[in-house]
Motif scaffolding. Sequence first.
Motif, PDB file in Angstrom:
ATOM      1  N   GLY A 139     -32.996   6.411   5.672  1.00  0.00           N
ATOM      2  CA  GLY A 139     -33.268   7.594   4.963  1.00  0.00           C
ATOM      3  C   GLY A 139     -34.863   7.812   4.811  1.00  0.00           C
ATOM      4  N   ALA A 140     -35.336   7.161   5.564  1.00  0.00           N
ATOM      5  CA  ALA A 140     -36.819   7.362   5.655  1.00  0.00           C
ATOM      6  C   ALA A 140     -37.335   7.543   7.075  1.00  0.00           C
ATOM      7  CB  ALA A 140     -37.658   6.175   5.047  1.00  0.00           C
ATOM      8  N   GLY A 141     -36.534   7.916   8.101  1.00  0.00           N
ATOM      9  CA  GLY A 141     -37.027   8.340   9.296  1.00  0.00           C
ATOM     10  C   GLY A 141     -36.903   6.799  10.328  1.00  0.00           C
ATOM     11  N   LEU A 142     -36.254   5.907  10.002  1.00  0.00           N
ATOM     12  CA  LEU A 142     -36.002   4.766  10.669  1.00  0.00           C
ATOM     13  C   LEU A 142     -34.954   4.332  10.545  1.00  0.00           C
ATOM     14  CD1 LEU A 142     -36.704   2.082   8.879  1.00  0.00           C
ATOM     15  CD2 LEU A 142     -39.234   2.633   9.193  1.00  0.00           C
ATOM     16  N   HIS A 143     -34.439   3.092  11.225  1.00  0.00           N
ATOM     17  CA  HIS A 143     -33.250   2.443  11.131  1.00  0.00           C
ATOM     18  C   HIS A 143     -33.354   0.829  10.535  1.00  0.00           C
ATOM     19  CE1 HIS A 143     -31.520   5.677  13.553  1.00  0.00           C
ATOM     20  NE2 HIS A 143     -30.354   5.352  13.144  1.00  0.00           N
ATOM     21  N   TRP A 144     -32.448   0.394   9.733  1.00  0.00           N
ATOM     22  CA  TRP A 144     -32.507  -0.981   9.437  1.00  0.00           C
ATOM     23  C   TRP A 144     -31.548  -1.842  10.712  1.00  0.00           C
ATOM     24  CZ3 TRP A 144     -31.523   0.913   3.924  1.00  0.00           C
ATOM     25  CH2 TRP A 144     -32.789   1.085   3.463  1.00  0.00           C
ATOM     26  N   LEU A 145     -32.147  -3.152  10.983  1.00  0.00           N
ATOM     27  CA  LEU A 145     -31.123  -3.895  11.775  1.00  0.00           C
ATOM     28  C   LEU A 145     -30.920  -5.082  10.665  1.00  0.00           C
ATOM     29  CD1 LEU A 145     -30.023  -5.007  14.279  1.00  0.00           C
ATOM     30  CD2 LEU A 145     -31.994  -5.738  15.091  1.00  0.00           C
ATOM     31  N   PRO A 146     -29.698  -5.185  10.281  1.00  0.00           N
ATOM     32  CA  PRO A 146     -29.128  -6.108   9.398  1.00  0.00           C
ATOM     33  C   PRO A 146     -28.917  -7.270  10.254  1.00  0.00           C
ATOM     34  CG  PRO A 146     -27.695  -4.327   9.125  1.00  0.00           C
ATOM     35  CD  PRO A 146     -28.553  -4.012  10.261  1.00  0.00           C
ATOM     36  N   ILE A 147     -29.347  -8.538   9.836  1.00  0.00           N
ATOM     37  CA  ILE A 147     -29.254  -9.819  10.344  1.00  0.00           C
ATOM     38  C   ILE A 147     -28.314 -10.637   9.800  1.00  0.00           C
ATOM     39  CG2 ILE A 147     -30.542 -11.916  11.664  1.00  0.00           C
ATOM     40  CD1 ILE A 147     -32.977 -10.209  11.383  1.00  0.00           C
ATOM     41  N   ARG A 148     -27.076 -11.255  10.399  1.00  0.00           N
ATOM     42  CA  ARG A 148     -26.054 -12.016   9.799  1.00  0.00           C
ATOM     43  C   ARG A 148     -26.873 -13.504   9.718  1.00  0.00           C
ATOM     44  NH1 ARG A 148     -21.580  -9.627  13.688  1.00  0.00           N
ATOM     45  NH2 ARG A 148     -20.867  -8.151  12.104  1.00  0.00           N
ATOM     46  N   ALA A 149     -26.323 -14.045   8.633  1.00  0.00           N
ATOM     47  CA  ALA A 149     -26.713 -15.532   8.211  1.00  0.00           C
ATOM     48  C   ALA A 149     -26.620 -16.595   9.418  1.00  0.00           C
ATOM     49  CB  ALA A 149     -26.077 -15.918   7.104  1.00  0.00           C
ATOM     50  N   ALA A 150     -25.683 -16.355  10.207  1.00  0.00           N
ATOM     51  CA  ALA A 150     -25.543 -17.140  11.297  1.00  0.00           C
ATOM     52  C   ALA A 150     -26.545 -17.215  12.229  1.00  0.00           C
ATOM     53  CB  ALA A 150     -23.970 -17.097  11.991  1.00  0.00           C
ATOM     54  N   LEU A 151     -26.792 -15.848  12.613  1.00  0.00           N
ATOM     55  CA  LEU A 151     -28.145 -15.639  13.477  1.00  0.00           C
ATOM     56  C   LEU A 151     -29.337 -16.167  13.058  1.00  0.00           C
ATOM     57  CD1 LEU A 151     -28.748 -14.549  16.146  1.00  0.00           C
ATOM     58  CD2 LEU A 151     -28.833 -12.371  15.434  1.00  0.00           C
ATOM     59  N   THR A 152     -29.611 -15.946  11.727  1.00  0.00           N
ATOM     60  CA  THR A 152     -30.944 -16.541  10.998  1.00  0.00           C
ATOM     61  C   THR A 152     -31.077 -18.060  11.354  1.00  0.00           C
ATOM     62  OG1 THR A 152     -30.145 -16.480   8.931  1.00  0.00           O
ATOM     63  CG2 THR A 152     -31.159 -14.691   9.409  1.00  0.00           C
ATOM     64  N   LYS A 153     -29.650 -18.678  11.043  1.00  0.00           N
ATOM     65  CA  LYS A 153     -29.646 -19.901  11.499  1.00  0.00           C
ATOM     66  C   LYS A 153     -29.947 -20.374  12.639  1.00  0.00           C
ATOM     67  CE  LYS A 153     -27.304 -22.777   8.841  1.00  0.00           C
ATOM     68  NZ  LYS A 153     -25.971 -23.449   8.327  1.00  0.00           N
ATOM     69  N   THR A 154     -29.374 -19.596  13.764  1.00  0.00           N
ATOM     70  CA  THR A 154     -29.471 -20.065  15.120  1.00  0.00           C
ATOM     71  C   THR A 154     -31.154 -19.784  15.509  1.00  0.00           C
ATOM     72  OG1 THR A 154     -27.391 -19.169  15.746  1.00  0.00           O
ATOM     73  CG2 THR A 154     -29.079 -19.258  17.572  1.00  0.00           C
ATOM     74  N   ILE A 155     -31.732 -18.703  14.946  1.00  0.00           N
ATOM     75  CA  ILE A 155     -33.163 -18.368  15.414  1.00  0.00           C
ATOM     76  C   ILE A 155     -34.165 -19.173  14.586  1.00  0.00           C
ATOM     77  CG2 ILE A 155     -32.864 -16.336  16.555  1.00  0.00           C
ATOM     78  CD1 ILE A 155     -33.990 -15.024  14.034  1.00  0.00           C
ATOM     79  N   GLY A 156     -33.760 -19.908  13.846  1.00  0.00           N
ATOM     80  CA  GLY A 156     -34.478 -20.683  12.696  1.00  0.00           C
ATOM     81  C   GLY A 156     -35.204 -19.787  11.963  1.00  0.00           C
ATOM     82  N   LYS A 157     -35.111 -18.659  11.567  1.00  0.00           N
ATOM     83  CA  LYS A 157     -35.983 -17.747  10.921  1.00  0.00           C
ATOM     84  C   LYS A 157     -35.169 -16.992  10.000  1.00  0.00           C
ATOM     85  CE  LYS A 157     -39.300 -17.043  14.442  1.00  0.00           C
ATOM     86  NZ  LYS A 157     -39.628 -15.942  15.466  1.00  0.00           N
ATOM     87  N   ALA A 158     -35.632 -17.129   8.513  1.00  0.00           N
ATOM     88  CA  ALA A 158     -34.610 -16.250   7.502  1.00  0.00           C
ATOM     89  C   ALA A 158     -35.504 -15.942   6.279  1.00  0.00           C
ATOM     90  CB  ALA A 158     -33.510 -17.503   6.871  1.00  0.00           C
ATOM     91  N   THR A 159     -36.965 -16.337   6.480  1.00  0.00           N
ATOM     92  CA  THR A 159     -37.996 -16.060   5.072  1.00  0.00           C
ATOM     93  C   THR A 159     -38.450 -14.754   5.483  1.00  0.00           C
ATOM     94  OG1 THR A 159     -38.271 -18.449   5.009  1.00  0.00           O
ATOM     95  CG2 THR A 159     -39.851 -16.880   4.139  1.00  0.00           C
TER      96      THR A 159
END
Length: 92
Positions: free
Chosen positions: A58-78
């Motif tokens: 709604g502010a001229g860009l998109h959000w990319l939701p990241i699933r919990a399983a993928l945050t675990k796979t990439i080791g980044k969730a913070t």
Amino acid sequence: MSAGPLDHRLTAPIRKDGAFATYLEVPGSVELLGTGRAVKVAGTLDGHPFEATLMPSGAGLHWLPIRAALTKTIGKATAGDLVDVLLTHRNS
């Protein structure tokens, strides 16, 4: 713009203060995709394949939701962790 290949790279910090538990902002996405509507995409996050729906902010860009399983796979969730994104295909 219809479904087809993309080649869009960005590095973005993880965000946790919005409509989704964990997401990235994709600046310039409306221009890239030619729409402010939801768009299904595929690509990689830190080299790991994913498919997701880019959601309009709604502010001229998109959000990319990241699933919990993928945050675990990439080791980044913070919040603030930087993620390398490559959007390779528009599926819708």
